[in-house]
Design an enzyme around this catalytic site. Sequence first.
Site, PDB file in Angstrom:
ATOM      1  N   GLN A 124       0.832  -1.202   0.000  1.00  0.00           N
ATOM      2  CA  GLN A 124       0.000   0.000   0.000  1.00  0.00           C
ATOM      3  C   GLN A 124       0.866   1.252   0.000  1.00  0.00           C
ATOM      4  O   GLN A 124       0.610   2.206  -0.730  1.00  0.00           O
ATOM      5  CB  GLN A 124      -0.914  -0.001   1.238  1.00  0.00           C
ATOM      6  CG  GLN A 124      -1.801   1.218   1.327  1.00  0.00           C
ATOM      7  CD  GLN A 124      -2.859   1.252   0.237  1.00  0.00           C
ATOM      8  OE1 GLN A 124      -3.597   0.289   0.071  1.00  0.00           O
ATOM      9  NE2 GLN A 124      -2.931   2.342  -0.501  1.00  0.00           N
ATOM     10  N   CYS A 140      -5.823   4.605   2.402  1.00  0.00           N
ATOM     11  CA  CYS A 140      -5.628   3.287   1.783  1.00  0.00           C
ATOM     12  C   CYS A 140      -6.943   2.604   1.438  1.00  0.00           C
ATOM     13  O   CYS A 140      -6.970   1.719   0.596  1.00  0.00           O
ATOM     14  CB  CYS A 140      -4.787   2.405   2.683  1.00  0.00           C
ATOM     15  SG  CYS A 140      -5.573   1.998   4.252  1.00  0.00           S
TER      16      CYS A 140
HETATM   17  N1  NVA Z   1      -5.229  -0.552   8.988  1.00  0.00           N
HETATM   18  C1  NVA Z   1      -6.184  -1.233   8.154  1.00  0.00           C
HETATM   19  C2  NVA Z   1      -5.773  -1.193   6.717  1.00  0.00           C
HETATM   20  C3  NVA Z   1      -6.722  -1.855   5.756  1.00  0.00           C
HETATM   21  C4  NVA Z   1      -6.228  -1.863   4.340  1.00  0.00           C
HETATM   22  C5  NVA Z   1      -6.335  -2.665   8.628  1.00  0.00           C
HETATM   23  O1  NVA Z   1      -5.318  -3.290   8.952  1.00  0.00           O
HETATM   24  O2  NVA Z   1      -7.459  -3.155   8.687  1.00  0.00           O
HETATM   25  N1   CP Z   2      -6.093  -0.963   1.054  1.00  0.00           N
HETATM   26  C1   CP Z   2      -6.255  -2.288   1.035  1.00  0.00           C
HETATM   27  O1   CP Z   2      -5.335  -3.058   1.332  1.00  0.00           O
HETATM   28  O2   CP Z   2      -7.480  -2.715   0.625  1.00  0.00           O
HETATM   29  P1   CP Z   2      -8.109  -4.171   0.766  1.00  0.00           P
HETATM   30  O3   CP Z   2      -8.230  -4.463   2.242  1.00  0.00           O
HETATM   31  O4   CP Z   2      -9.402  -4.077   0.072  1.00  0.00           O
HETATM   32  O5   CP Z   2      -7.185  -5.163   0.111  1.00  0.00           O
END
Ligand code: NVA
Ligand code: CP
Length: 300
Positions: free
Chosen positions: A132, A259
């Site tokens: 990301q 993200c």
């Molecule tokens: N910090 C979030 C990012 C998701 C892409 C998670 O780990 O759920």
């Molecule tokens: N930003 C990201 O990693 O998205 P997903 O959880 O949809 O893969």
Amino acid sequence: MKHLLKLLDLSSQEILNILNLGDQLKYELKHGIAHPRLAGKTLGMIFEKASTRTRVSFETGMYQLGGHALFLSSKESQIGRGEPVQDTARVLSRYLNGIMIRTFAQEEVEKLAANASIPIINGLTDFAHPCQVLADLMTVREHKGRLEGLKMCFIGDGNNMANSLIVGGLKVGMQVSVASPQGYEPDAEVLAFAEKHSGFALVHNPLEAAKDADVVITDVWASMGQEEEAAKRCKAFDGYQVNQELMAVAKPDAMVQHCLPAHRGEEITAEVFEAHADEIFEEAENRLHAQKAVMVLLMG
Ligand code: NVA
Ligand code: CP
């Protein structure tokens, strides 16, 4: 570079090489220039957490590179029944040319890499989200024309995104300011790395972090696996929202990155999100290009 486990393992030049190849592959795709650099190769994708972007961008990317990707849900494979990661690594190394894994503990990814004879790519752990952040850096460079000297601020939870942004940003010469509430600061290993850089600041006041920023970044307050803490976290993060008031102290032409998925009304207002939607969805698109670069460099 043998694996992509976390940005702490990469040199500045290795990060820039990925971004440069990402730009090139994006150009080739947009101009209809075929680039089957991984023809005949196969990527296994292990998911122990949900995903939209990561799964689709890796699978599509592998197809565009002339290869094939396999979705391996941990629930439907022996991984979910407790087969040791050391054994999974040795078995999958005999079928595949690379593995992307999304899981909880960073140690699991490191153990997979230690036991595999093929490249391992971290598709998100509780500690890091390197793919990301490569896409984020690619997007910022595309919009601003450079990375060095720009100020990036991260507002919110000291989570996987914060950890990777700090390391990635500092390695490419950005100034990085982070504002997190007490008790939700980034990882100690990341802070030990960051504190060696004069361009790093960790503060509790979001307006201080965002002051004169070129790039404002945030992420959810409760990450995957923390769903039960959501209410408690909502309280702890009160005041850590990316809103107009915060954007007013950043540079007038500041970008916003997220993200995704985003929780409008929590870490970011709908107003700021929609005003910067082009940058945010470009960032999502760049997952595809940056990860194709990673796969070509590791598996080509
Ligand atoms: N910090 C979030 C990012 C998701 C892409 C998670 O780990 O759920
Ligand atoms: N930003 C990201 O990693 O998205 P997903 O959880 O949809 O893969």
